[in-house]
Design a protein around this motif. Structure first.
Motif, PDB file in Angstrom:
ATOM      1  N   ALA A 270     -15.320  19.870 -24.883  1.00  0.00           N
ATOM      2  CA  ALA A 270     -16.048  20.395 -26.188  1.00  0.00           C
ATOM      3  C   ALA A 270     -16.648  19.126 -26.933  1.00  0.00           C
ATOM      4  N   ILE A 271     -15.910  17.718 -26.605  1.00  0.00           N
ATOM      5  CA  ILE A 271     -16.961  16.340 -26.816  1.00  0.00           C
ATOM      6  C   ILE A 271     -17.965  16.217 -26.417  1.00  0.00           C
ATOM      7  N   PHE A 272     -18.262  16.666 -24.555  1.00  0.00           N
ATOM      8  CA  PHE A 272     -19.137  16.987 -24.332  1.00  0.00           C
ATOM      9  C   PHE A 272     -20.594  17.830 -24.723  1.00  0.00           C
ATOM     10  N   CYS A 273     -19.955  18.920 -25.364  1.00  0.00           N
ATOM     11  CA  CYS A 273     -20.717  19.618 -25.828  1.00  0.00           C
ATOM     12  C   CYS A 273     -21.003  19.530 -27.245  1.00  0.00           C
ATOM     13  N   PHE A 274     -20.475  18.620 -28.097  1.00  0.00           N
ATOM     14  CA  PHE A 274     -20.923  18.086 -29.037  1.00  0.00           C
ATOM     15  C   PHE A 274     -21.614  16.774 -29.466  1.00  0.00           C
ATOM     16  N   LEU A 275     -21.894  15.822 -28.200  1.00  0.00           N
ATOM     17  CA  LEU A 275     -23.100  15.291 -27.090  1.00  0.00           C
ATOM     18  C   LEU A 275     -23.881  15.625 -27.279  1.00  0.00           C
ATOM     19  N   ALA A 276     -24.170  16.464 -26.206  1.00  0.00           N
ATOM     20  CA  ALA A 276     -25.621  17.489 -25.783  1.00  0.00           C
ATOM     21  C   ALA A 276     -25.665  17.827 -26.917  1.00  0.00           C
ATOM     22  N   TRP A 277     -25.337  18.612 -28.429  1.00  0.00           N
ATOM     23  CA  TRP A 277     -25.695  19.250 -29.274  1.00  0.00           C
ATOM     24  C   TRP A 277     -26.363  18.068 -29.928  1.00  0.00           C
TER      25      TRP A 277
END
Length: 289
Positions: A270-277
């Motif tokens: 979830a954190i990785f997806c947020f950072l990628a966004w």
């Protein structure tokens, strides 16, 4: 121009995935997978008795489940006083009981006082002998081999219970249903429809067993069969839940660690997806539409 090319590549990728999904679904509809043995057993049992496995409702169930240590200790007591006369748990060592909340002196006492000792041939003569169990030892086998097991159990071999909840369809619910609520009087109307399942001499009718006729006599005969030290009322239902919980632990002693690792992985994703966004927004922020 760059955005148009990116959109075209994305659309092509989605199209390929959709095409693959359609092909898989179409193939599954045309040629459904063969029914597994577990599914056949479950289907036949439910068709014959009209029953489904009961829900043990254990604290360890679910993706975030955790073991109830008091229940595990009660389940171990049920195993020790009821099940250990016939069934082994050869994959469990005495020191593993520390995970249930037992202290080192208690583990040592349990190992030392266990009714079956470790086989230890005499080093001088080679003759069969035994010695006291140590915390580092695995629980000794109840029977030396299958021949001895059959001789003591009407030509049947009691299964090892170390990973029984993994080996049986339904897991803990199967154990709970089988030992706690499976031994009932065979319905007369059932015999009319399925005459081939009439309980033969030496077997016992159990509505949750695969063939409906089982060689094991009812292990939990009445309330109060085991006297719990924590004050819990030892009903048949409670004892069945407790032994199901204990055997879930023997099969999956690291279940809590696995659940914790899975939760950590989901949080990381979830954190990785947020950072990628956020990175995507930062890279494209100066691009005019």
């Amino acid at each position: 121009m760059v955005r148009a090319i990116a959109a075209l590549v994305g659309a092509a990728f989605v199209f390929v995935l959709a095409l693959a999904l359609f092909g898989t679904v179409s193939d599954r509809i045309k040629t459904p997978p063969a029914e597994t043995a577990a599914e056949w057993v479950q289907g036949r049992t439910e068709a014959a008795t009209g029953t489904h496995l009961l829900n043990a409702d254990l604290a360890s169930a679910g993706v975030l489940g955790k073991y109830d240590r008091r229940q595990l200790q009660r389940g171990f007591q049920v195993y020790k006083e009821v099940c250990s006369a016939c069934h082994s748990i050869r994959l469990v060592s005495f020191r593993d009981l520390a995970d249930l909340g037992y202290k080192p002196p208690e583990v040592k006492a349990i190992a030392n006082q266990w009714q079956i000792e470790q086989p230890s041939p005499n080093p001088d003569t080679g003759e069969a002998a035994t010695r006291k169990n140590l915390p580092s030892d695995h629980f000794p086998l109840v029977f030396a081999n299958d021949i001895a097991a059959k001789a003591a159990n009407n030509n049947l071999v009691p299964p090892d219970l170390s990973d029984i909840t993994k080996a049986r369809h339904g897991g803990a619910n199967y154990v709970y249903s089988l030992v706690g609520h499976g031994y009932v009087k065979q319905p007369a109307e059932l015999l009319k429809e399925f005459p081939d399942i009439a309980t033969p001499k030496g077997l016992y009718y159990n509505q949750y067993f695969a063939s409906l006729n089982i060689g094991m006599p009812p292990p939990l005969k009445s309330d109060g069969q085991v006297q719990y030290t924590d004050g819990t009322k030892p009903t048949v239902d409670q004892m069945a839940k407790d032994i199901a919980a204990f055997l879930t632990w023997t099969a999956e002693p690291k279940l809590e660690n696995r659940h914790a690792a899975g939760l950590a992985a989901m949080v990381f994703i979830a954190i990785f997806c947020f950072l990628a966004w956020g990175a995507y927004q930062n890279v494209w922020r100066d691009i005019k539409h």
